[in-house]
Scaffold this motif. Structure first.
Motif, PDB file in Angstrom:
ATOM      1  N   ASN A  76       0.819  -1.217   0.000  1.00 42.21           N
ATOM      2  CA  ASN A  76       0.000   0.000   0.000  1.00 42.21           C
ATOM      3  C   ASN A  76       0.850   1.263   0.000  1.00 42.21           C
ATOM      4  N   LEU A  77       1.958   1.203  -0.723  1.00 36.32           N
ATOM      5  CA  LEU A  77       2.899   2.325  -0.703  1.00 36.32           C
ATOM      6  C   LEU A  77       2.463   3.466  -1.606  1.00 36.32           C
ATOM      7  N   LYS A  78       2.742   4.684  -1.140  1.00 41.51           N
ATOM      8  CA  LYS A  78       2.521   5.874  -1.952  1.00 41.51           C
ATOM      9  C   LYS A  78       3.659   6.847  -1.709  1.00 41.51           C
ATOM     10  N   THR A  79       3.996   7.607  -2.727  1.00 43.46           N
ATOM     11  CA  THR A  79       4.979   8.667  -2.547  1.00 43.46           C
ATOM     12  C   THR A  79       4.388   9.724  -1.625  1.00 43.46           C
ATOM     13  N   PHE A  80       5.236  10.613  -1.171  1.00 45.52           N
ATOM     14  CA  PHE A  80       4.765  11.690  -0.290  1.00 45.52           C
ATOM     15  C   PHE A  80       3.699  12.532  -0.989  1.00 45.52           C
ATOM     16  N   ASN A  81       3.778  12.563  -2.340  1.00 49.13           N
ATOM     17  CA  ASN A  81       2.810  13.340  -3.128  1.00 49.13           C
ATOM     18  C   ASN A  81       1.583  12.530  -3.533  1.00 49.13           C
TER      19      ASN A  81
ATOM     20  N   ILE B 123      15.972   7.077  -8.600  1.00 52.63           N
ATOM     21  CA  ILE B 123      14.561   7.087  -9.003  1.00 52.63           C
ATOM     22  C   ILE B 123      13.623   7.197  -7.812  1.00 52.63           C
ATOM     23  N   LEU B 124      14.156   6.925  -6.596  1.00 50.10           N
ATOM     24  CA  LEU B 124      13.321   7.035  -5.402  1.00 50.10           C
ATOM     25  C   LEU B 124      14.204   7.380  -4.207  1.00 50.10           C
ATOM     26  N   HIS B 125      13.745   8.372  -3.444  1.00 44.10           N
ATOM     27  CA  HIS B 125      14.442   8.778  -2.222  1.00 44.10           C
ATOM     28  C   HIS B 125      13.636   8.221  -1.044  1.00 44.10           C
ATOM     29  N   VAL B 126      14.176   7.209  -0.352  1.00 50.88           N
ATOM     30  CA  VAL B 126      13.489   6.582   0.771  1.00 50.88           C
ATOM     31  C   VAL B 126      13.998   7.223   2.059  1.00 50.88           C
ATOM     32  N   VAL B 127      13.097   7.783   2.848  1.00 48.03           N
ATOM     33  CA  VAL B 127      13.492   8.490   4.073  1.00 48.03           C
ATOM     34  C   VAL B 127      12.576   8.063   5.216  1.00 48.03           C
TER      35      VAL B 127
ATOM     36  N   ARG C 298      16.576  17.062  -9.187  1.00 49.28           N
ATOM     37  CA  ARG C 298      17.710  16.726 -10.039  1.00 49.28           C
ATOM     38  C   ARG C 298      18.203  18.000 -10.725  1.00 49.28           C
ATOM     39  N   LYS C 299      19.302  17.877 -11.468  1.00 48.80           N
ATOM     40  CA  LYS C 299      19.862  19.040 -12.161  1.00 48.80           C
ATOM     41  C   LYS C 299      18.940  19.585 -13.242  1.00 48.80           C
ATOM     42  N   ASN C 300      18.038  18.715 -13.766  1.00 51.56           N
ATOM     43  CA  ASN C 300      17.084  19.176 -14.792  1.00 51.56           C
ATOM     44  C   ASN C 300      15.807  19.737 -14.168  1.00 51.56           C
ATOM     45  N   ASN C 301      15.862  19.945 -12.822  1.00 53.97           N
ATOM     46  CA  ASN C 301      14.756  20.527 -12.059  1.00 53.97           C
ATOM     47  C   ASN C 301      13.572  19.586 -11.850  1.00 53.97           C
ATOM     48  N   SER C 302      13.689  18.310 -12.229  1.00 52.44           N
ATOM     49  CA  SER C 302      12.622  17.358 -11.925  1.00 52.44           C
ATOM     50  C   SER C 302      12.764  16.911 -10.476  1.00 52.44           C
ATOM     51  N   GLU C 303      11.628  16.768  -9.772  1.00 52.24           N
ATOM     52  CA  GLU C 303      11.648  16.393  -8.352  1.00 52.24           C
ATOM     53  C   GLU C 303      11.807  14.878  -8.206  1.00 52.24           C
ATOM     54  N   ILE C 304      12.673  14.461  -7.289  1.00 46.97           N
ATOM     55  CA  ILE C 304      12.872  13.037  -7.024  1.00 46.97           C
ATOM     56  C   ILE C 304      11.746  12.547  -6.116  1.00 46.97           C
ATOM     57  N   PRO C 305      10.994  11.510  -6.512  1.00 43.03           N
ATOM     58  CA  PRO C 305       9.913  10.984  -5.668  1.00 43.03           C
ATOM     59  C   PRO C 305      10.444  10.530  -4.308  1.00 43.03           C
ATOM     60  N   VAL C 306       9.613  10.733  -3.284  1.00 45.61           N
ATOM     61  CA  VAL C 306      10.011  10.416  -1.908  1.00 45.61           C
ATOM     62  C   VAL C 306       9.035   9.415  -1.293  1.00 45.61           C
ATOM     63  N   LEU C 307       9.602   8.394  -0.655  1.00 45.53           N
ATOM     64  CA  LEU C 307       8.810   7.463   0.143  1.00 45.53           C
ATOM     65  C   LEU C 307       9.151   7.709   1.605  1.00 45.53           C
ATOM     66  N   GLU C 308       8.165   8.160   2.391  1.00 45.68           N
ATOM     67  CA  GLU C 308       8.375   8.383   3.819  1.00 45.68           C
ATOM     68  C   GLU C 308       8.047   7.072   4.538  1.00 45.68           C
ATOM     69  N   LEU C 309       9.078   6.363   4.924  1.00 44.03           N
ATOM     70  CA  LEU C 309       8.941   4.970   5.333  1.00 44.03           C
ATOM     71  C   LEU C 309       8.225   4.790   6.675  1.00 44.03           C
ATOM     72  N   LYS C 310       8.307   5.780   7.556  1.00 45.40           N
ATOM     73  CA  LYS C 310       7.760   5.591   8.906  1.00 45.40           C
ATOM     74  C   LYS C 310       6.250   5.331   8.901  1.00 45.40           C
ATOM     75  N   LYS C 311       5.577   5.706   7.833  1.00 45.83           N
ATOM     76  CA  LYS C 311       4.135   5.488   7.737  1.00 45.83           C
ATOM     77  C   LYS C 311       3.783   4.016   7.503  1.00 45.83           C
ATOM     78  N   TYR C 312       4.794   3.216   7.097  1.00 45.68           N
ATOM     79  CA  TYR C 312       4.504   1.849   6.648  1.00 45.68           C
ATOM     80  C   TYR C 312       5.180   0.764   7.485  1.00 45.68           C
ATOM     81  N   VAL C 313       5.840   1.162   8.563  1.00 44.40           N
ATOM     82  CA  VAL C 313       6.529   0.192   9.429  1.00 44.40           C
ATOM     83  C   VAL C 313       5.723   0.015  10.701  1.00 44.40           C
ATOM     84  N   ASP C 314       5.428  -1.236  11.059  1.00 47.24           N
ATOM     85  CA  ASP C 314       4.581  -1.447  12.238  1.00 47.24           C
ATOM     86  C   ASP C 314       5.375  -1.241  13.528  1.00 47.24           C
TER      87      ASP C 314
END
Length: 423
Positions: free
Chosen positions: A19-24, A84-88, A97-113
């Motif tokens: 059930n993962l989703k990026t921060f966005n 391709i994914l920043h896991v935090v 990135r240098k081309n101004n595209s945002e790197i997708p973020v997975l905020e892991l604390k929401k998914y760890v029991d």
């Protein structure tokens, strides 16, 4: 919370991965977590992930906070352009990135029991000796035995490195390597380095030539240790001193004393006079010592090979000019065990490795017949429920304590991983 815990969570998908989703808010599907590199550059290489309707292949970088990206200056490093994914654990800033595209973020604390986190916090709780000491007794034997075997060969790999260095220094002369290693072993902790340097200063070709006269070998070893420098009334001392200076002249060797050998704090049987005489007699009696050691497959053959005493003079002496009650100064079984553990097994392992041969089972079988070492580390493991029955097991536990427990590498340890699995 430490970053290596996040590496563990990602590597083994210890979170709600369905059930993962990026921060966005875009859905994430993990196809392949990637290869854990543990090198410079992104943490996981060549991962495959679907984000929304787009499939991506590239690298994954893991941090406690998103802002750590800038703390570590990844924005300046070309190696991170393919992330391709920043896991935090906690997302606190956007990364581009240098081309101004945002790197997708997975905020892991929401998914760890919570149970996984509790197990982790329990594992790294303040320790009195090691983190998991109170949980050791509950580790399954299957896990422990497999891990001990891995630890044992890790320890042998580490011990083989200086052997190969010494091999290069001796022009690939395995016999010379053995001579140096045995000398170090016989010197124990106090005189080991000194004996090793003494062995290095005497070309092994001379040891070969003079091995037929044990007095000449004793003269070389005792003289190189500085034990023939003083004046003594003893006839044996005078004979060895004469031989020593004759051999220096014969082989055009320089008189070079490494540093004084130590008698202090040694039991008499470990005095340098006794141990150097035993080394001389070993090479006098066993003319093909390397061959016998490298092909030995039974503990009995090794005990037989080292059935050696110091010279006759030393049966009534521990030092020159001081007579003592007669006692045969031979290698004890316990001391041969130390030689087996610290010299013979590492040498057999290194030699087999150089020849491309597999001897793992033979080495384990040998050490399984040797009593475990007795020291404070073994006492502690025993107190907490892991008792060594052989030198194979005690060697593996030394590796565990020194290379994993002392360095807090719990998440690289099979025991630590087993305790975290409880979630």
């Amino acid at each position: 919370m430490k970053e290596d815990f996040l590496h563990y969570l990602w590597k083994f998908k210890k979170f709600d991965s369905l059930n993962l989703k990026t921060f966005n808010g875009e859905e994430i599907t993990i196809i392949n977590v990637g290869q854990y590199l543990e090198l410079a550059g992104p943490d996981f290489f060549n991962a495959q992930i679907s984000i929304g309707n787009q499939k991506w292949a590239g690298n994954v970088e893991i941090h406690l906070k998103s802002s750590d990206w800038y703390v570590h200056h990844h924005e300046r490093d070309q190696a991170y352009e393919n992330v391709i994914l920043h896991v935090v654990w906690e997302h606190d800033t956007e990364i581009f990135r240098k081309n101004n595209s945002e790197i997708p973020v997975l905020e892991l604390k929401k998914y760890v029991d919570d149970e996984t986190i509790v197990n982790y916090q329990s594992l790294i709780a303040p320790k009195s000796w090691i983190f998991c000491e109170k949980q050791l007794a509950a580790i399954p034997q299957f896990t422990l035995k497999n891990w001990q075997e891995r630890l044992f060969f890790e320890r042998l790999e580490r011990k083989s490195n200086p052997i190969f260095e010494l091999l290069n220094q001796t022009n690939q002369d395995w016999e010379a390597v053995l001579f140096c290693l045995l000398a170090k072993n016989l010197g124990l902790n106090t005189n080991g380095d000194i004996f090793f340097k003494i062995a290095q200063t005497i070309p092994f070709s001379i040891i070969r030539k003079e091995s037929f006269e044990v007095e000449n070998l004793e003269a070389l070893l005792l003289g190189s240790a500085g034990l023939l420098d003083l004046e003594k009334e003893d006839a044996y001392f005078k004979d060895l001193k004469f031989r020593y200076f004759y051999l220096l002249h014969k082989y055009q060797l320089e008189k070079f004393i490494v540093e004084p050998v130590q008698f202090f704090k040694h039991r008499p049987d470990n005095f340098p006079t006794i141990r150097l005489s035993q080394l001389a007699n070993l090479y006098h009696i066993q003319q093909n010592l390397f061959s016998k050691i490298i092909t030995a497959t039974s503990i009995e053959s090794i005990y037989e090979t080292f059935r050696v005493s110091a010279s006759n003079y030393w049966q009534k002496h521990y030092q020159f000019d001081k007579e003592s009650p007669k006692k045969e100064k031979k290698f004890s079984k316990a001391f041969i065990d130390l030689i087996l553990i610290n010299t013979i097994i590492p040498l057999q392992f290194a030699y087999a490795k150089s020849q491309g041969k597999e001897v793992s089972e033979d080495l384990i079988r040998l050490l399984d017949k040797v009593a475990p070492e007795k020291n404070a580390i073994m006492d502690k493991f025993s107190f907490f429920g892991i008792k060594s029955k052989s030198a194979f097991e005690s060697q593996s536990l030394l590796q565990l304590k020194n290379e994993y427990c002392n360095k807090s590498r719990c998440l690289e340890c099979a025991i630590g991983m087993e305790l975290l699995k409880k979630s």
